[in-house]
Design a protein around this motif. Structure first.
Motif, PDB file in Angstrom:
ATOM      1  N   LYS A  76      12.046  -2.244 -13.677  1.00  0.00           N
ATOM      2  CA  LYS A  76      11.753  -0.809 -13.734  1.00  0.00           C
ATOM      3  C   LYS A  76      10.587  -0.478 -12.820  1.00  0.00           C
ATOM      4  O   LYS A  76       9.600  -1.198 -12.777  1.00  0.00           O
ATOM      5  N   HIS A  77      10.754   0.589 -12.071  1.00  0.00           N
ATOM      6  CA  HIS A  77       9.703   1.096 -11.196  1.00  0.00           C
ATOM      7  C   HIS A  77       9.038   2.256 -11.919  1.00  0.00           C
ATOM      8  O   HIS A  77       9.717   3.182 -12.356  1.00  0.00           O
ATOM      9  N   VAL A  78       7.726   2.208 -12.051  1.00  0.00           N
ATOM     10  CA  VAL A  78       6.998   3.257 -12.761  1.00  0.00           C
ATOM     11  C   VAL A  78       5.994   3.885 -11.796  1.00  0.00           C
ATOM     12  O   VAL A  78       5.275   3.184 -11.084  1.00  0.00           O
ATOM     13  N   SER A  79       5.990   5.222 -11.760  1.00  0.00           N
ATOM     14  CA  SER A  79       5.013   5.932 -10.949  1.00  0.00           C
ATOM     15  C   SER A  79       4.469   7.107 -11.743  1.00  0.00           C
ATOM     16  O   SER A  79       5.081   7.537 -12.721  1.00  0.00           O
ATOM     17  N   GLN A  80       3.325   7.599 -11.322  1.00  0.00           N
ATOM     18  CA  GLN A  80       2.722   8.742 -12.000  1.00  0.00           C
ATOM     19  C   GLN A  80       2.475   9.856 -11.002  1.00  0.00           C
ATOM     20  O   GLN A  80       2.069   9.610  -9.862  1.00  0.00           O
ATOM     21  N   ILE A  81       2.741  11.086 -11.452  1.00  0.00           N
ATOM     22  CA  ILE A  81       2.622  12.268 -10.608  1.00  0.00           C
ATOM     23  C   ILE A  81       1.781  13.298 -11.357  1.00  0.00           C
ATOM     24  O   ILE A  81       2.282  13.947 -12.272  1.00  0.00           O
ATOM     25  N   GLN A  91      -1.719  13.458  -4.189  1.00  0.00           N
ATOM     26  CA  GLN A  91      -0.762  12.473  -4.691  1.00  0.00           C
ATOM     27  C   GLN A  91      -0.965  11.150  -3.978  1.00  0.00           C
ATOM     28  O   GLN A  91      -1.351  11.120  -2.820  1.00  0.00           O
ATOM     29  N   ALA A  92      -0.639  10.082  -4.677  1.00  0.00           N
ATOM     30  CA  ALA A  92      -0.771   8.742  -4.099  1.00  0.00           C
ATOM     31  C   ALA A  92       0.575   8.171  -3.671  1.00  0.00           C
ATOM     32  O   ALA A  92       0.638   7.083  -3.124  1.00  0.00           O
ATOM     33  N   GLY A  93       1.657   8.892  -3.937  1.00  0.00           N
ATOM     34  CA  GLY A  93       2.995   8.364  -3.669  1.00  0.00           C
ATOM     35  C   GLY A  93       3.355   8.312  -2.204  1.00  0.00           C
ATOM     36  O   GLY A  93       2.767   9.016  -1.386  1.00  0.00           O
ATOM     37  N   PRO A  94       4.341   7.484  -1.866  1.00  0.00           N
ATOM     38  CA  PRO A  94       4.788   7.403  -0.478  1.00  0.00           C
ATOM     39  C   PRO A  94       5.526   8.682  -0.077  1.00  0.00           C
ATOM     40  O   PRO A  94       6.248   9.276  -0.871  1.00  0.00           O
ATOM     41  N   GLY A  95       5.293   9.123   1.141  1.00  0.00           N
ATOM     42  CA  GLY A  95       6.010  10.277   1.673  1.00  0.00           C
ATOM     43  C   GLY A  95       5.402  11.622   1.345  1.00  0.00           C
ATOM     44  O   GLY A  95       5.845  12.636   1.856  1.00  0.00           O
TER      45      GLY A  95
END
Length: 159
Positions: A76-81, A91-95
């Motif tokens: 599972k891939h977990v990210s926070q927004i 934001q720290a996410g890619p893109g």
């Protein structure tokens, strides 16, 4: 001294109570699971399951996204927004490096993703009138050179 402590406690409570009350009234909050059967996904990247948890935070809302891909069973891939309504939130996410979420009304929000100051995509997020279904629809994405809206619809059921 006791009167000062009570007055300060009352002021602090008065300042934070509206934030808590507004968060509790936000119909977007909760756990949402992707309903692939009701969704229209033109280029499915092999998603087995996807879940969002929208929870109030000190600064606004924190979304925890959990994604499982068919190609990686059990992983599972977990990210926070994080976001604050009406404010461009880093934001720290890619893109993307910022997200602006604006509520049009109690059941409609517009998400604008930005990278290096440029808009990279815009989504409309709608809740059903009963608050049990949430639909994400791309209005515009830089991934499409013509800038056309995608017909994709991602439908999530409230858990």
């Amino acid at each position: 001294m006791n009167m000062i402590v009570r007055t300060l406690a009352g002021l602090i409570l008065a300042l934070f109570l509206p934030v808590t009350a507004n968060a509790a009234d936000d119909p977007f909050l909760g756990t949402w699971r992707l309903n692939k059967a009701r969704s229209i996904i033109a280029t499915d990247p092999g998603v087995k399951s996807k879940e969002f948890v929208f929870a109030p935070s000190a600064d606004g809302v924190l979304i925890t996204e959990t994604l499982e891909l068919l190609a990686e069973p059990g992983k599972k891939h977990v990210s926070q927004i994080p976001y604050t309504y009406g404010k461009s939130t880093p934001q720290a996410g890619p893109g993307l490096d910022a997200l602006l979420v604006v509520k049009a009304d109690s059941h409609t929000a517009f998400w604008t993703a930005q990278a290096k100051g440029q808009v990279v995509s815009q989504l409309q997020v709608n809740l059903s009138s009963d608050g049990k279904q949430m639909t994400f629809r791309y209005l515009w994405s830089a991934a499409d050179p013509a800038g056309k809206a995608s017909n994709d619809r991602y439908v999530y059921d409230k858990q």
